[in-house]
Motif scaffolding. Structure first.
Motif, mmCIF file in Angstrom:
data_model
loop_
_atom_site.group_PDB
_atom_site.id
_atom_site.type_symbol
_atom_site.label_atom_id
_atom_site.label_comp_id
_atom_site.label_asym_id
_atom_site.label_seq_id
_atom_site.Cartn_x
_atom_site.Cartn_y
_atom_site.Cartn_z
ATOM 1 N N ILE A 42 25.915 36.419 44.028
ATOM 2 C CA ILE A 42 26.952 37.044 44.854
ATOM 3 C C ILE A 42 28.237 36.228 44.854
ATOM 4 N N CYS A 43 28.111 34.903 44.965
ATOM 5 C CA CYS A 43 29.295 34.048 45.111
ATOM 6 C C CYS A 43 30.295 34.261 43.975
ATOM 7 N N GLY A 47 31.714 37.482 45.872
ATOM 8 C CA GLY A 47 31.972 36.713 47.072
ATOM 9 C C GLY A 47 33.098 35.719 46.906
ATOM 10 N N CYS A 48 32.725 34.434 46.868
ATOM 11 C CA CYS A 48 33.698 33.335 46.908
ATOM 12 C C CYS A 48 34.820 33.484 45.885
ATOM 13 N N ILE A 49 34.465 33.694 44.631
ATOM 14 C CA ILE A 49 35.463 33.656 43.558
ATOM 15 C C ILE A 49 36.371 34.886 43.531
ATOM 16 N N PRO A 50 35.834 36.105 43.478
ATOM 17 C CA PRO A 50 36.752 37.261 43.421
ATOM 18 C C PRO A 50 37.607 37.417 44.672
ATOM 19 N N THR A 51 37.093 37.021 45.844
ATOM 20 C CA THR A 51 37.948 37.110 47.034
ATOM 21 C C THR A 51 39.120 36.157 46.929
ATOM 22 N N LYS A 52 38.913 34.991 46.355
ATOM 23 C CA LYS A 52 40.020 34.040 46.201
ATOM 24 C C LYS A 52 41.059 34.562 45.216
ATOM 25 N N ALA A 53 40.587 35.304 44.208
ATOM 26 C CA ALA A 53 41.526 35.910 43.259
ATOM 27 C C ALA A 53 42.380 36.962 43.968
ATOM 28 N N LEU A 54 41.749 37.778 44.817
ATOM 29 C CA LEU A 54 42.512 38.770 45.588
ATOM 30 C C LEU A 54 43.528 38.086 46.496
ATOM 31 N N LEU A 55 43.075 37.058 47.194
ATOM 32 C CA LEU A 55 43.957 36.363 48.127
ATOM 33 C C LEU A 55 45.113 35.671 47.422
ATOM 34 N N SER A 89 40.916 40.294 39.638
ATOM 35 C CA SER A 89 39.821 39.689 40.392
ATOM 36 C C SER A 89 38.496 39.845 39.658
ATOM 37 N N ARG A 90 38.248 41.038 39.151
ATOM 38 C CA ARG A 90 36.998 41.272 38.424
ATOM 39 C C ARG A 90 36.959 40.472 37.118
ATOM 40 N N GLY A 91 38.116 40.304 36.496
ATOM 41 C CA GLY A 91 38.179 39.502 35.267
ATOM 42 C C GLY A 91 37.857 38.044 35.524
ATOM 43 N N VAL A 92 38.353 37.518 36.644
ATOM 44 C CA VAL A 92 38.044 36.134 37.001
ATOM 45 C C VAL A 92 36.549 35.972 37.239
ATOM 46 N N ALA A 93 35.954 36.933 37.972
ATOM 47 C CA ALA A 93 34.514 36.884 38.238
ATOM 48 C C ALA A 93 33.714 36.933 36.937
ATOM 49 N N LYS A 94 34.120 37.797 36.021
ATOM 50 C CA LYS A 94 33.421 37.913 34.741
ATOM 51 C C LYS A 94 33.505 36.618 33.952
#
Length: 466
Positions: A42-43, A47-55, A89-94
């Motif tokens: 999840i993180c 969770g942690c990573i994609p939310t930080k990209a959005l922010l 955000s999704r790209g960062v998570a990937k």
């Protein structure tokens, strides 16, 4: 097909699971990691990573809309593309998930995709696409994580009522948003959507927002959020959601009064519950649970020999860095290395709203409740040259010391970049430094970190810049 045999199998590839697997591989164990979805859990993915990209996108947008304050000109109207923000955000998570795959290959950890279920001590059945593989290991670590808690009447439907998952991938921006719960998850989404222009209301059952933080920091943060236009209702409860075609009418009770609020979307951020139902705990007698979480000892051992649990599936605080540290402690104990025990009071907490909030150790109220005589220091960002130069003068650092011994009991911060700064106090607490060492430490100038030094000085009547 013969069972696959390993020294250690980790169920779950989040920050607890993959770190445990890597550490075990470093200690020359034959390791497998089972994951039913994306590597990183999840993180990294939700969770942690994609939310930080959005922010980060909302922070940049905020800076652009205030460019004139810095003597800059932006030609034309500043706007944003929500689809592109989400895509980034999704790209960062990937990218991060792919990084975990690389680390597993580098450390020779076998990755098994599928749903894992205990089948007695030392055995797992892993099922994928209808096929089941038996995996055998002397040691099994459950790092199955947690999911959003569902409250009666506030159930997530994915359309009008969102969990963090839906909030991460909105198809359109809600013009009116209700956030239920003011912990880290709720406040971060409230901050993100408000910065982009949504009308945001936060409802919190307790008497203040960010309730795990020091009361003074919570109050400071609330004023900052309300100045941004976020409406906050504390001591309040959402008792009913009346869903319409494309909106929701929420019934809110507070101080014996009832009001209704119509919004486009609702984010439910009322806590989490451990993923314990489908991992076969009923096949072993020794694993005990309490209120949806697995019970473990200081070395993350359950009551069943050879079975361990780490991360969000065990006790709070439910933080990624705690899970990672638990993974290392657990594996090193398995290897007979006699690792240190986890000190919960040395685990930092961070909330990435605007302004950021970070803390470690006891609040002032907790210290007094424990019977400690305290010395408290404070320093505002307005007295720091770097913060003023950055255009970030709103912030506060608060430190709490034992008046008799000089022990640092707690540190609490609100303001720009405090989630990066808090580690200085974490090191101090871990190293058991007193006010003497902290006052003697030379802090670079000009930096926001100087506020940390000044707060310590203030606790002992030596503050310089206020």
């Amino acid at each position: 097909m013969a069972a696959q045999e390993f020294d250690l199998v980790v169920v779950g590839s989040g920050p607890g699971g993959y770190v445990a697997a890597i550490r075990a591989a470093q200690l020359k164990m034959k390791v497998a990691m089972v994951e039913r979805a994306e590597l990183g859990g999840i993180c990294l993915n939700w969770g942690c990573i994609p939310t930080k990209a959005l922010l980060r996108s909302s922070d940049v947008y905020h800076m652009l809309t205030h460019a004139e304050q810095f003597g800059l000109k932006v030609e034309g109207k500043v706007s944003f593309d929500l689809t592109k923000i989400v895509e980034r955000s999704r790209g960062v998570a990937k990218q991060m998930s792919q990084g975990i795959a690389f680390l597993m290959k580098k450390n020779k950890v076998t990755v098994i995709q599928g749903d894992a279920k205990l089948n007695g001590r030392g055995k797992l059945n892993v099922t994928k696409d209808g096929a089941t593989t038996e995996v055998v290991a002397k040691h099994i670590i459950l790092a199955t994580g947690a999911r959003a808690r569902q409250l009666p009447g506030l159930e997530v439907d994915g359309k009008l009522v969102w969990s963090y998952r839906e909030a991460l991938v909105p198809k359109e921006q809600p013009q009116r948003l209700l956030v239920v719960g003011s912990g880290a998850i709720g406040i971060e989404f409230a901050s993100f959507f408000r910065t982009l222009g949504s009308e945001v209301t936060v409802v919190e059952l307790l008497d203040r927002i960010l309730p795990v933080e020091d009361e003074e920091i919570s109050a400071f943060a609330r004023k900052a959020f309300e100045k941004q236009g976020i409406k906050i209702r504390t001591g309040a409860k959402v008792t009913k959601l009346d869903k319409k075609t494309n909106s929701v009418v929420a019934t809110i009770e507070a101080d014996g009064k009832t009001e209704t609020l119509e919004v486009d979307r609702v984010i439910s951020a009322v806590g989490i519950v451990g993923n314990i139902e489908e991992v076969g705990l009923d096949t072993v007698k020794g694993v005990k649970t309490d209120r949806g979480f697995i019970q473990v000892d200081e070395y993350l051992r359950t009551g069943e020999p050879g079975i361990y649990a780490i991360g969000d599936v065990v006790s709070p605080p439910w933080l990624a860095h705690k899970a990672s540290h638990e993974g290392i402690i657990c594996v090193e104990a398995i290897a007979g290395l006699h690792p240190h025990k986890m000190k919960v009071e040395n685990i930092p907490g961070c909330t990435y709203c605007t302004p950021q909030v970070a803390s470690v150790g006891w609040t002032e109220a907790r210290a007094k409740k424990e019977g400690r005589e305290v010395r408290v220091g404070r320093f505002p960002f307005i007295g720091n040259g770097k913060a003023v130069a950055m255009g970030e003068p709103q912030g506060l650092v608060k430190t709490i010391f034992d008046a008799k011994t000089g022990e640092l009991l707690g540190a609490h911060m609100v303001g720009a970049e405090v989630t990066e700064l808090i580690q200085g106090y974490v090191i101090a607490k871990t190293g058991e430094l007193t006010e003497a060492e902290l006052m003697e430490t030379i802090f670079p100038h000009p930096t926001i970190s100087e506020t940390m030094h000044e707060s310590v000085l203030d606790a002992y009547g030596r503050v310089i810049h206020i």
